[in-house]
Design an enzyme around this catalytic site. Structure first.
Site, PDB file in Angstrom:
ATOM      1  N   ARG A 136       3.715  65.136  22.084  1.00  0.00           N
ATOM      2  CA  ARG A 136       4.867  65.588  22.865  1.00  0.00           C
ATOM      3  C   ARG A 136       4.363  66.031  24.230  1.00  0.00           C
ATOM      4  NH1 ARG A 136       7.649  63.256  19.957  1.00  0.00           N
ATOM      5  NH2 ARG A 136       9.373  63.934  18.652  1.00  0.00           N
ATOM      6  N   GLU A 191      10.186  64.239  30.554  1.00  0.00           N
ATOM      7  CA  GLU A 191      10.638  62.869  30.314  1.00  0.00           C
ATOM      8  C   GLU A 191      12.140  62.755  30.079  1.00  0.00           C
ATOM      9  OE1 GLU A 191       8.273  62.092  26.692  1.00  0.00           O
ATOM     10  OE2 GLU A 191      10.176  61.775  25.673  1.00  0.00           O
ATOM     11  N   THR A 217       0.123  61.066  22.612  1.00  0.00           N
ATOM     12  CA  THR A 217       1.310  60.378  22.075  1.00  0.00           C
ATOM     13  C   THR A 217       2.139  61.378  21.253  1.00  0.00           C
ATOM     14  OG1 THR A 217       0.099  59.673  20.111  1.00  0.00           O
ATOM     15  CG2 THR A 217       0.212  58.087  21.923  1.00  0.00           C
ATOM     16  N   ILE A 264       0.134  60.865  11.293  1.00  0.00           N
ATOM     17  CA  ILE A 264      -0.265  60.005  12.408  1.00  0.00           C
ATOM     18  C   ILE A 264      -1.743  60.216  12.745  1.00  0.00           C
ATOM     19  CG2 ILE A 264       0.144  59.473  14.860  1.00  0.00           C
ATOM     20  CD1 ILE A 264       3.108  60.270  14.371  1.00  0.00           C
ATOM     21  N   HIS A 275       7.389  56.717  26.228  1.00  0.00           N
ATOM     22  CA  HIS A 275       7.711  57.092  24.840  1.00  0.00           C
ATOM     23  C   HIS A 275       8.042  55.860  23.990  1.00  0.00           C
ATOM     24  CE1 HIS A 275       8.740  60.956  22.567  1.00  0.00           C
ATOM     25  NE2 HIS A 275       8.477  59.996  21.691  1.00  0.00           N
ATOM     26  N   GLN A 276       7.102  54.930  23.970  1.00  0.00           N
ATOM     27  CA  GLN A 276       7.325  53.698  23.223  1.00  0.00           C
ATOM     28  C   GLN A 276       6.436  53.576  21.992  1.00  0.00           C
ATOM     29  OE1 GLN A 276       5.732  50.846  26.417  1.00  0.00           O
ATOM     30  NE2 GLN A 276       4.960  49.857  24.583  1.00  0.00           N
ATOM     31  N   ALA A 277       5.655  54.642  21.704  1.00  0.00           N
ATOM     32  CA  ALA A 277       4.694  54.516  20.600  1.00  0.00           C
ATOM     33  C   ALA A 277       5.383  54.192  19.271  1.00  0.00           C
ATOM     34  CB  ALA A 277       3.864  55.792  20.478  1.00  0.00           C
ATOM     35  N   PHE A 278       6.611  54.686  19.102  1.00  0.00           N
ATOM     36  CA  PHE A 278       7.322  54.471  17.827  1.00  0.00           C
ATOM     37  C   PHE A 278       7.907  53.067  17.737  1.00  0.00           C
ATOM     38  CE2 PHE A 278      11.811  54.118  18.927  1.00  0.00           C
ATOM     39  CZ  PHE A 278      11.761  54.454  20.281  1.00  0.00           C
ATOM     40  N   ASP A 320       1.973  58.788  26.478  1.00  0.00           N
ATOM     41  CA  ASP A 320       3.217  58.133  26.052  1.00  0.00           C
ATOM     42  C   ASP A 320       4.379  59.118  26.141  1.00  0.00           C
ATOM     43  OD1 ASP A 320       4.673  55.894  24.891  1.00  0.00           O
ATOM     44  OD2 ASP A 320       4.882  57.164  23.113  1.00  0.00           O
TER      45      ASP A 320
HETATM   46  P1  NAI Z   1       2.695  65.691  10.514  1.00  0.00           P
HETATM   47  O1  NAI Z   1       3.614  66.840  10.255  1.00  0.00           O
HETATM   48  O2  NAI Z   1       2.376  64.743   9.412  1.00  0.00           O
HETATM   49  O3  NAI Z   1       1.302  66.234  11.095  1.00  0.00           O
HETATM   50  C1  NAI Z   1       1.193  67.215  12.076  1.00  0.00           C
HETATM   51  C2  NAI Z   1      -0.158  67.926  11.857  1.00  0.00           C
HETATM   52  O4  NAI Z   1      -0.378  68.788  12.983  1.00  0.00           O
HETATM   53  C3  NAI Z   1      -0.201  68.797  10.605  1.00  0.00           C
HETATM   54  O5  NAI Z   1      -1.344  68.489   9.837  1.00  0.00           O
HETATM   55  C4  NAI Z   1      -0.251  70.227  11.158  1.00  0.00           C
HETATM   56  O6  NAI Z   1      -1.018  71.111  10.323  1.00  0.00           O
HETATM   57  C5  NAI Z   1      -0.949  69.993  12.487  1.00  0.00           C
HETATM   58  N1  NAI Z   1      -0.743  71.068  13.463  1.00  0.00           N
HETATM   59  C6  NAI Z   1       0.333  71.882  13.624  1.00  0.00           C
HETATM   60  N2  NAI Z   1       0.124  72.732  14.653  1.00  0.00           N
HETATM   61  C7  NAI Z   1      -1.114  72.443  15.147  1.00  0.00           C
HETATM   62  C8  NAI Z   1      -1.886  72.954  16.222  1.00  0.00           C
HETATM   63  N3  NAI Z   1      -1.434  73.951  16.996  1.00  0.00           N
HETATM   64  N4  NAI Z   1      -3.112  72.411  16.444  1.00  0.00           N
HETATM   65  C9  NAI Z   1      -3.582  71.402  15.674  1.00  0.00           C
HETATM   66  N5  NAI Z   1      -2.891  70.876  14.643  1.00  0.00           N
HETATM   67  C10 NAI Z   1      -1.670  71.382  14.397  1.00  0.00           C
HETATM   68  O7  NAI Z   1       3.347  64.939  11.762  1.00  0.00           O
HETATM   69  P2  NAI Z   1       3.095  63.417  12.224  1.00  0.00           P
HETATM   70  O8  NAI Z   1       4.094  62.522  11.573  1.00  0.00           O
HETATM   71  O9  NAI Z   1       1.656  63.106  12.122  1.00  0.00           O
HETATM   72  O10 NAI Z   1       3.536  63.512  13.773  1.00  0.00           O
HETATM   73  C11 NAI Z   1       2.819  64.292  14.709  1.00  0.00           C
HETATM   74  C12 NAI Z   1       3.603  64.411  15.998  1.00  0.00           C
HETATM   75  O11 NAI Z   1       3.632  63.150  16.658  1.00  0.00           O
HETATM   76  C13 NAI Z   1       5.103  64.749  15.802  1.00  0.00           C
HETATM   77  O12 NAI Z   1       5.306  66.153  15.669  1.00  0.00           O
HETATM   78  C14 NAI Z   1       5.717  64.226  17.057  1.00  0.00           C
HETATM   79  O13 NAI Z   1       5.731  65.261  18.028  1.00  0.00           O
HETATM   80  C15 NAI Z   1       4.766  63.115  17.504  1.00  0.00           C
HETATM   81  N6  NAI Z   1       5.397  61.777  17.428  1.00  0.00           N
HETATM   82  C16 NAI Z   1       5.407  60.984  18.559  1.00  0.00           C
HETATM   83  C17 NAI Z   1       6.002  59.728  18.539  1.00  0.00           C
HETATM   84  C18 NAI Z   1       6.006  58.821  19.738  1.00  0.00           C
HETATM   85  O14 NAI Z   1       6.739  57.801  19.720  1.00  0.00           O
HETATM   86  N7  NAI Z   1       5.240  59.063  20.769  1.00  0.00           N
HETATM   87  C19 NAI Z   1       6.668  59.245  17.325  1.00  0.00           C
HETATM   88  C20 NAI Z   1       6.532  60.114  16.176  1.00  0.00           C
HETATM   89  C21 NAI Z   1       5.942  61.345  16.251  1.00  0.00           C
END
Ligand code: NAI
Length: 329
Positions: A234, A263, A232, A155, A295-298, A258
Site C-alpha cells: 500500500r 493514488e 506492491t 503474498i 496498482h495493477q499487481a492484482f 505499484d
Molecule cells: P496476509 O494477511 O496474508 O499477510 C500480511 C502479513 O503481514 C501477515 O503475516 C502479518 O503478520 C504481516 N504484518 C502485519 N503488520 C506488519 C508489520 N508492521 N511489519 C511486517 N509484517 C507485518 O496479506 P496478503 O494477502 O499477503 O496481502 C498483503 C498486502 O498486500 C495487503 O494487505 C494489501 O495491502 C496488499 N495487496 C496489494 C495488491 C496490489 O494489487 N498491489 C493486491 C492485494 C493485496
C-alpha cells in the site's frame, strides 16, 4: 437484491458476468469512484461493492446506511480504507476477498525487480528508437543476492518462494513468522537488520497504524547504498517525498512502485490529456531507475475470476444469513 459496483471497469464487468449469478441478484456497474459526490447513486441498493480507492469514511458510510445499504462487499483483500468503527455503529456488514491470487501480486513484484535490474523499460524504448547501444543497461545476477521480505503472509510467502528459486538468500520481517517461509531457509530478523543487509527489499504487509511510513528517511538511510525497494503493498507504507531525496543522492538505487500514497485521485483513469498536478509523482517519474505501475499487481485473469467468484458468494451467503469473509472492527 440490488448491488451497485463502484469503480467498475470493463474487466470487472467481464469477470462478474463470467461467473454464475446467484438468483435474484441485480448488478449495476458504476464506473464512478464512491465518495461524497457519488454516494447518492447507491440509494436503494442493498449492497455496495467497492474497490480499494473508494471512499468508505464515516460520512460516506452514514449516507450509505441512510440510503438503505446494509452490506459493503469489498472486491479487495485490504480494508485499510474502511472506517470500521463507523460501519459497526451504523450496522453495516463488511465482507472482503481475503485471498484471490497471491501469485498475481508476488509475480508482479518480481516483474518490477527484473525490469529495474535489467533496465527493460529503457531497452524497450531504445531499440524502438533504432538505438542498439548497451551503455547504462548493466544489471546484476540475482543468484546469491539478499532479498528482504517485509510481511510474510500469503503474498510475501509466495514472493519468497519465487526469489528462493532464483538462488537468493532470504531475510524476513513479520511479527508472526510463517513456517512456509522458514522452510525456505529464510532468516527472520528485526526490520533494521533486514534493511541493513538486503540488496532488494519488497513490502508485503498491510497498511495499519503501526506500518504507516515504515519506510521513511531514517529507514532509507539504514539500507545498503544502491538498494532496490519494491512496494506492491500500500502507498502509505512509504513516506514518498523521502524516496526522492534517497534517489537523488543514490542511496536508493532502484525503485518499483505499484501503489502510491496519493493514488486515489489518479490511478485507474486515463489522465494522459491533463497536466499532472502531483509534483511528488511527477518528480519520481523523472528518474530513470524508477518504474511505477498504477496498482495493477492484482490484474490477472485468474485473480479477477477469483475476486468475482468470492464476492458473489459473499453476497449470496450474507443474503442467506450466513456471513462469510467478514471484516471485524
Ligand atoms: P496476509 O494477511 O496474508 O499477510 C500480511 C502479513 O503481514 C501477515 O503475516 C502479518 O503478520 C504481516 N504484518 C502485519 N503488520 C506488519 C508489520 N508492521 N511489519 C511486517 N509484517 C507485518 O496479506 P496478503 O494477502 O499477503 O496481502 C498483503 C498486502 O498486500 C495487503 O494487505 C494489501 O495491502 C496488499 N495487496 C496489494 C495488491 C496490489 O494489487 N498491489 C493486491 C492485494 C493485496
Amino acid at each position: 437484491m440490488r448491488v451497485i459496483l463502484f469503480s467498475s471497469q470493463a474487466y470487472d464487468r467481464e469477470s462478474f458476468l463470467g461467473e454464475p449469478l446467484p438468483p435474484g441478484l441485480e448488478l449495476q456497474f458504476q464506473p464512478a469512484r464512491l465518495n461524497l459526490d457519488t454516494v447518492a447513486l447507491a440509494e436503494h441498493h442493498d449492497v455496495v461493492c467497492a474497490f480499494i480507492n473508494d471512499d468508505l469514511s464515516a460520512p460516506v458510510l452514514e449516507q450509505l446506511a441512510a440510503g438503505g445499504t446494509r452490506l459493503i462487499a469489498l472486491r479487495s483483500a485490504g480494508y485499510n480504507h474502511v472506517d470500521l468503527p463507523a460501519a459497526q455503529r451504523l450496522g453495516l456488514t463488511i465482507v472482503r476477498v481475503p485471498a484471490y491470487s497471491p501469485h498475481a501480486v508476488a509475480e508482479h513484484a518480481v516483474a518490477l525487480i527484473l525490469a529495474l535490474n535489467r533496465r527493460l523499460h529503457r531497452a524497450y524504448n531504445r531499440t524502438r528508437d533504432g538505438d542498439f547501444s548497451l551503455h547504462g543497461l548493466t544489471g546484476f545476477d540475482l543468484v546469491g543476492k539478499t532479498v528482504g521480505v517485509v510481511g510474510t503472509g500469503q503474498i510475501g510467502a509466495t514472493f519468497a518462494k519465487i526469489m528462493a528459486g532464483f538462488g537468493c538468500r532470504l531475510l524476513a520481517y513479520d511479527p508472526f513468522p510463517n513456517p512456509q517461509v522458514q522452510a525456505l531457509s529464510a532468516d527472520y530478523v528485526s526490520l533494521p537488520e533486514l534493511l541493513a543487509q538486503a540488496q532488494i527489499i519488497s513490502l508485503h504487509c498491510p497498511l495499519t497504524a503501526d506500518s504507516k511510513h515504515l519506510i521513511n528517511a531514517r529507514s532509507l538511510a539504514q539500507m545498503q547504498p544502491g538498494a532496490m525497494l519494491i512496494n506492491t503493498g500500500r502507498g502509505g507504507l512509504v513516506e514518498t517525498p523521502a524516496l526522492i531525496e534517497a534517489l537523488k543522492d543514490g542511496q536508493l538505487g532502484y525503485l518499483g512502485l505499484d501503489v502510491y500514497e496519493e493514488e486515489a485521485q489518479l490511478f485507474f483513469e486515463d489522465r494522459s490529456d491533463l497536466p499532472l498536478q502531483d509534483d511528488v509523482l511527477a518528480r519520481l517519474l523523472t528518474f530513470p531507475n524508477v518504474i511505477i505501475t498504477a496498482h495493477q499487481a492484482f490484474l490477472t485473469r485468474e485473480a479477477l475470476a477469483a475476486i468475482a467468484g468470492t464476492t458473489l458468494s459473499n453476497i449470496a451467503a450474507w443474503a442467506e444469513g450466513q456471513t462469510q469473509n467478514r471484516v471485524e472492527g
